[in-house]
Design an enzyme around this catalytic site. Structure first.
Site, short mmCIF file in Angstrom:
data_model
loop_
_atom_site.label_atom_id
_atom_site.label_comp_id
_atom_site.label_asym_id
_atom_site.label_seq_id
_atom_site.Cartn_x
_atom_site.Cartn_y
_atom_site.Cartn_z
N LYS A 133 6.94 5.21 0.04
CA LYS A 133 7.04 4.40 1.26
C LYS A 133 8.21 4.83 2.13
CE LYS A 133 4.71 0.09 0.08
NZ LYS A 133 4.81 -1.37 0.04
N LYS A 217 -8.67 5.84 -1.37
CA LYS A 217 -8.82 4.41 -1.68
C LYS A 217 -9.17 3.61 -0.44
CE LYS A 217 -5.88 1.66 -4.08
NZ LYS A 217 -4.71 1.23 -4.86
N LYS A 220 -6.29 -1.21 3.78
CA LYS A 220 -6.13 -1.99 5.00
C LYS A 220 -5.48 -1.17 6.10
CE LYS A 220 -1.93 -3.77 2.97
NZ LYS A 220 -1.41 -4.82 2.10
#
Ligand code: TRP
Length: 355
Positions: A133, A217, A220
């Protein structure tokens, strides 16, 4: 005595649940960041619903984790309600179990501070999710993002949860939780104070991939809404997304081995199997050699049948925010009643003077 039972008998944390015919206490958290999709449902929420009969369950909308990266305040509020609505619509019983948002219970942040002082810089620096991240922007990410796993350990241990359902991506954080529990128990010479929480790893079969790319995957954050089925999509939208889902020009695979080589086909087969609780092999067998369009029609039918009612109930609940908020407040109160005495014992153990 079977091994599992012997182990349980030796584990003081499990005894109280076993005495009530339960396997333990589950804590799990979902971040209120972005729309919930089929991957969240099949990979997490549906399992939560199933755990209710054998565990004492605490399901938390982790708003404090969410703000480790920037969140628009209005959106954060909405998303918190949306996750709550999804929990309820999917069938979580908020009376028997607990649903609440993290910030309602100060013990999470309070215990996290103690854990910040137990966990070592080196442990935190090894967290792959932080490294991913933060990327190259390490100097500019929030301090909260670095400390994220310590708050997660506090979430779990504020309730002395014995089990945590986690996806592969959270395994390392759960190991850190175990390390923190062990170090706290050792440092303060309170053996068995915190349980060594067991992961309940969510099966690979429930890894839902993007409808546009079978190797990625479902997420969102994918810019294309056609890559995912949102839990709030209506029947027409679900049908359209499945119709447009990427496939290859061949007919349906006639063996699992062939399906393995065709990621988009494998993903749609897996979704179908998961939705009707069957094995992929059975679905491969029933559609072998057929045209993809026939399979997609069948998939649309099961997807609409399973997800339609959940989406509709979510929409209904979202129109009644006062009710949703009352569920959270009630859950928060019951959560505080569990966490506060545990935090008080931690404070006493650490040597903090009582108020
Ligand atoms: N880190 C988890 C995720 O992103 C969310 C989470 C926060 C969580 N606290 C937790 C999951 C405690 C399990 C237990 O998915």
């Amino acid at each position: 005595m079977p091994d599992a039972v012997a182990a349980n008998a030796a584990n003081p944390h499990l005894a109280q649940y076993n005495a009530r015919g339960l396997a333990g206490r589950i804590f799990s958290g979902v971040q209120p960041t972005g729309n919930l999709h089929l991957g969240n449902y099949l990979g997490a929420i549906r399992n939560f619903v199933r755990f209710q009969s054998s565990y004492d369950c605490i399901f938390c909308v982790v708003d404090q984790h969410a703000i480790t990266v920037w969140q628009d305040p209005k959106e954060l509020t909405n998303q918190t309600r949306e996750i709550t609505a999804a929990f309820l619509a999917a069938g979580i019983d908020a009376k028997t179990h607990i649903i609440f948002n993290q910030s309602l219970v100060p013990a999470h942040a309070q215990l996290a501070w103690v854990f910040n002082c137990v966990a070592r810089m080196g442990w935190m620096s090894r967290m792959t999710q932080f490294k991913e991240k933060a990327g190259k922007d390490r100097e500019n990410v929030s301090l909260g993002l670095f400390a994220y796993p310590s708050l997660m350990a506090a979430d779990i241990l504020a309730y002395k949860a014995t089990h945590v359902p986690v996806g592969e991506d959270q395994k390392q954080h759960l190991e850190l939780t175990r390390d923190i529990a062990i170090k706290f128990n050792n440092d303060f010479a309170v053996p068995d104070f915190f349980p060594i929480t067991e992961p309940l790893i969510q099966g690979a079969a429930t890894r839902v991939m993007s409808l546009r790319d079978g190797t990625k995957k479902m997420s969102k954050s994918d810019p294309s809404d056609y890559s995912r089925i949102n839990l709030t999509d209506d029947s027409d939208t679900i049908a359209q997304k499945i119709r447009k889902a990427k496939t290859d020009p061949l007919p349906m695979p006639d063996s699992e081995a062939e399906a393995e080589k065709r990621p988009e086909a494998a993903n749609l087969l897996d979704i179908y199997a998961a939705l009707i609780d069957a094995e992929r092999a059975d679905i491969v067998a029933s559609f072998a050699g057929q045209q993809f369009s026939a399979f997609k029609n069948a998939l649309t039918e099961v997807a609409v049948a399973k997800l339609g009612p959940i989406g509709a109930e979510m929409q209904r609940l979202m129109k009644d925010p006062a009710y949703v908020d009352s569920v959270l407040r009630n859950g928060g109160e019951r959560a505080r009643a569990i966490a506060e005495p545990i935090l008080a014992e931690v404070y006493r153990t650490v040597g903090f003077l009582k108020p």
